[in-house]
Design a protein around this motif. Structure first.
Motif, PDB file in Angstrom:
ATOM      1  N   ASP A 117      40.986  45.682  36.518  1.00  0.00           N
ATOM      2  CA  ASP A 117      41.180  44.959  35.255  1.00  0.00           C
ATOM      3  C   ASP A 117      40.062  43.979  34.950  1.00  0.00           C
ATOM      4  O   ASP A 117      39.976  43.479  33.833  1.00  0.00           O
ATOM      5  CB  ASP A 117      42.503  44.184  35.290  1.00  0.00           C
ATOM      6  N   ALA A 118      39.242  43.665  35.950  1.00  0.00           N
ATOM      7  CA  ALA A 118      38.219  42.629  35.785  1.00  0.00           C
ATOM      8  C   ALA A 118      36.942  43.008  36.520  1.00  0.00           C
ATOM      9  O   ALA A 118      36.964  43.778  37.484  1.00  0.00           O
ATOM     10  CB  ALA A 118      38.744  41.290  36.314  1.00  0.00           C
ATOM     11  N   VAL A 119      35.867  42.409  36.053  1.00  0.00           N
ATOM     12  CA  VAL A 119      34.579  42.498  36.735  1.00  0.00           C
ATOM     13  C   VAL A 119      34.373  41.159  37.437  1.00  0.00           C
ATOM     14  O   VAL A 119      34.497  40.102  36.809  1.00  0.00           O
ATOM     15  CB  VAL A 119      33.437  42.772  35.736  1.00  0.00           C
ATOM     16  N   LEU A 120      34.081  41.196  38.726  1.00  0.00           N
ATOM     17  CA  LEU A 120      33.826  39.987  39.508  1.00  0.00           C
ATOM     18  C   LEU A 120      32.348  39.640  39.362  1.00  0.00           C
ATOM     19  O   LEU A 120      31.477  40.436  39.729  1.00  0.00           O
ATOM     20  CB  LEU A 120      34.182  40.225  40.972  1.00  0.00           C
ATOM     21  N   ALA A 145      25.906  43.388  29.754  1.00  0.00           N
ATOM     22  CA  ALA A 145      25.708  44.684  30.404  1.00  0.00           C
ATOM     23  C   ALA A 145      26.682  44.888  31.566  1.00  0.00           C
ATOM     24  O   ALA A 145      27.078  46.017  31.859  1.00  0.00           O
ATOM     25  CB  ALA A 145      24.270  44.813  30.900  1.00  0.00           C
ATOM     26  N   ALA A 146      27.095  43.806  32.211  1.00  0.00           N
ATOM     27  CA  ALA A 146      27.949  43.897  33.397  1.00  0.00           C
ATOM     28  C   ALA A 146      29.430  44.069  33.079  1.00  0.00           C
ATOM     29  O   ALA A 146      30.166  44.641  33.884  1.00  0.00           O
ATOM     30  CB  ALA A 146      27.763  42.644  34.257  1.00  0.00           C
ATOM     31  N   VAL A 147      29.865  43.538  31.941  1.00  0.00           N
ATOM     32  CA  VAL A 147      31.302  43.514  31.628  1.00  0.00           C
ATOM     33  C   VAL A 147      31.580  44.430  30.436  1.00  0.00           C
ATOM     34  O   VAL A 147      31.282  44.074  29.298  1.00  0.00           O
ATOM     35  CB  VAL A 147      31.786  42.075  31.336  1.00  0.00           C
ATOM     36  N   PRO A 148      32.173  45.597  30.694  1.00  0.00           N
ATOM     37  CA  PRO A 148      32.454  46.514  29.598  1.00  0.00           C
ATOM     38  C   PRO A 148      33.591  46.004  28.710  1.00  0.00           C
ATOM     39  O   PRO A 148      34.421  45.201  29.153  1.00  0.00           O
ATOM     40  CB  PRO A 148      32.854  47.819  30.296  1.00  0.00           C
ATOM     41  N   PRO A 149      33.648  46.474  27.471  1.00  0.00           N
ATOM     42  CA  PRO A 149      34.744  46.084  26.576  1.00  0.00           C
ATOM     43  C   PRO A 149      36.102  46.376  27.207  1.00  0.00           C
ATOM     44  O   PRO A 149      36.284  47.397  27.881  1.00  0.00           O
ATOM     45  CB  PRO A 149      34.516  46.959  25.336  1.00  0.00           C
ATOM     46  N   GLY A 150      37.032  45.446  27.024  1.00  0.00           N
ATOM     47  CA  GLY A 150      38.381  45.616  27.556  1.00  0.00           C
ATOM     48  C   GLY A 150      38.584  45.104  28.962  1.00  0.00           C
ATOM     49  O   GLY A 150      39.713  45.077  29.450  1.00  0.00           O
ATOM     50  N   LYS A 151      37.514  44.699  29.630  1.00  0.00           N
ATOM     51  CA  LYS A 151      37.631  44.149  30.986  1.00  0.00           C
ATOM     52  C   LYS A 151      37.528  42.637  30.937  1.00  0.00           C
ATOM     53  O   LYS A 151      36.788  42.077  30.130  1.00  0.00           O
ATOM     54  CB  LYS A 151      36.509  44.670  31.887  1.00  0.00           C
ATOM     55  N   LYS A 152      38.256  41.981  31.823  1.00  0.00           N
ATOM     56  CA  LYS A 152      38.119  40.542  31.997  1.00  0.00           C
ATOM     57  C   LYS A 152      36.854  40.277  32.815  1.00  0.00           C
ATOM     58  O   LYS A 152      36.467  41.097  33.641  1.00  0.00           O
ATOM     59  CB  LYS A 152      39.310  39.967  32.779  1.00  0.00           C
ATOM     60  N   ALA A 153      36.263  39.120  32.606  1.00  0.00           N
ATOM     61  CA  ALA A 153      35.175  38.652  33.469  1.00  0.00           C
ATOM     62  C   ALA A 153      35.746  37.510  34.298  1.00  0.00           C
ATOM     63  O   ALA A 153      36.269  36.545  33.747  1.00  0.00           O
ATOM     64  CB  ALA A 153      34.001  38.166  32.638  1.00  0.00           C
ATOM     65  N   VAL A 154      35.700  37.635  35.619  1.00  0.00           N
ATOM     66  CA  VAL A 154      36.115  36.548  36.506  1.00  0.00           C
ATOM     67  C   VAL A 154      34.858  36.066  37.218  1.00  0.00           C
ATOM     68  O   VAL A 154      34.191  36.827  37.904  1.00  0.00           O
ATOM     69  CB  VAL A 154      37.240  36.958  37.481  1.00  0.00           C
ATOM     70  N   LEU A 208      33.681  37.594  25.337  1.00  0.00           N
ATOM     71  CA  LEU A 208      34.359  38.138  26.506  1.00  0.00           C
ATOM     72  C   LEU A 208      35.606  37.331  26.844  1.00  0.00           C
ATOM     73  O   LEU A 208      35.678  36.136  26.548  1.00  0.00           O
ATOM     74  CB  LEU A 208      33.419  38.127  27.715  1.00  0.00           C
ATOM     75  N   GLU A 209      36.565  37.985  27.485  1.00  0.00           N
ATOM     76  CA  GLU A 209      37.728  37.296  28.043  1.00  0.00           C
ATOM     77  C   GLU A 209      37.306  36.824  29.432  1.00  0.00           C
ATOM     78  O   GLU A 209      37.234  37.623  30.375  1.00  0.00           O
ATOM     79  CB  GLU A 209      38.932  38.240  28.128  1.00  0.00           C
ATOM     80  N   ALA A 210      37.007  35.539  29.539  1.00  0.00           N
ATOM     81  CA  ALA A 210      36.373  35.024  30.752  1.00  0.00           C
ATOM     82  C   ALA A 210      37.235  33.992  31.461  1.00  0.00           C
ATOM     83  O   ALA A 210      37.828  33.119  30.827  1.00  0.00           O
ATOM     84  CB  ALA A 210      35.023  34.406  30.403  1.00  0.00           C
ATOM     85  N   TYR A 211      37.259  34.092  32.782  1.00  0.00           N
ATOM     86  CA  TYR A 211      38.028  33.196  33.642  1.00  0.00           C
ATOM     87  C   TYR A 211      37.119  32.611  34.716  1.00  0.00           C
ATOM     88  O   TYR A 211      36.263  33.307  35.257  1.00  0.00           O
ATOM     89  CB  TYR A 211      39.167  33.962  34.331  1.00  0.00           C
ATOM     90  N   ASN A 212      37.359  31.367  35.047  1.00  0.00           N
ATOM     91  CA  ASN A 212      36.683  30.686  36.145  1.00  0.00           C
ATOM     92  C   ASN A 212      37.539  30.837  37.397  1.00  0.00           C
ATOM     93  O   ASN A 212      38.760  30.653  37.342  1.00  0.00           O
ATOM     94  CB  ASN A 212      36.523  29.200  35.805  1.00  0.00           C
ATOM     95  N   ILE A 213      36.908  31.140  38.516  1.00  0.00           N
ATOM     96  CA  ILE A 213      37.627  31.208  39.785  1.00  0.00           C
ATOM     97  C   ILE A 213      37.599  29.825  40.422  1.00  0.00           C
ATOM     98  O   ILE A 213      36.531  29.308  40.758  1.00  0.00           O
ATOM     99  CB  ILE A 213      37.023  32.263  40.724  1.00  0.00           C
ATOM    100  N   LEU A 214      38.788  29.239  40.554  1.00  0.00           N
ATOM    101  CA  LEU A 214      38.918  27.919  41.174  1.00  0.00           C
ATOM    102  C   LEU A 214      38.373  27.943  42.598  1.00  0.00           C
ATOM    103  O   LEU A 214      38.476  28.955  43.289  1.00  0.00           O
ATOM    104  CB  LEU A 214      40.387  27.492  41.190  1.00  0.00           C
TER     105      LEU A 214
END
Length: 146
Positions: free
Chosen positions: A37-40, A81-90, A111-117
């Motif tokens: 679901d996400a690209v790390l 380039a790293a995060v395709p459409p529809g994937k979250k970026a973590v 992008l739908e982007a999240y920070n990793i605590l």
């Protein structure tokens, strides 16, 4: 009588944040990544990945480069380039600070982007050492060192 509008639904395990989709634990980020679901995205410098360790399979998109911590002028292009459409970026860095800024920029890019605590190494302890107070490594998630 006024009608209250409920806040937007926040996925389980996500702590709301200003300017990006939210903060997540290393375990949540790992689960999303493993589920596809996400690209790390590792936003640390090349030197940090080389000397401190890296997560096999994570995409390296440096936010600021050492020495001097200059902004990576190709960040936007590399992240898109790293995060395709529809994937979250973590996104993660050493302790979760640079990755907050990178998550804000990723959000500005659409992008739908999240920070990793806690980042890769976690917070510094009383002696100023990292790796003992949280972080991807301490949580037993996959990583390697050269």
């Amino acid at each position: 009588m006024s009608t209250l509008v409920p806040p937007a639904a926040v996925p389980a395990g996500v702590r709301p944040a200003a300017g990006y989709a939210g903060d997540v634990s290393p375990e949540t980020a790992h689960a999303w990544w493993q589920a596809g679901d996400a690209v790390l995205v590792d936003v640390r410098s090349d030197a940090e990945r080389e000397w401190v360790g890296f997560v096999p399979g994570a995409v390296a998109v440096t936010w600021k480069q050492w020495p001097g911590m200059a902004m990576n002028p190709a960040f936007d292009q590399e992240l898109r380039a790293a995060v395709p459409p529809g994937k979250k970026a973590v996104l993660f860095c050493r302790s979760g600070v640079r990755s907050m800024n990178a998550a804000r920029r990723a959000t500005e890019l659409g992008l739908e982007a999240y920070n990793i605590l806690e980042g890769f190494e976690g917070d510094a302890d009383a002696q100023g050492h990292r790796g003992h107070k949280g972080g991807w490594r301490l949580r037993g998630l996959p990583w390697r060192q050269n």
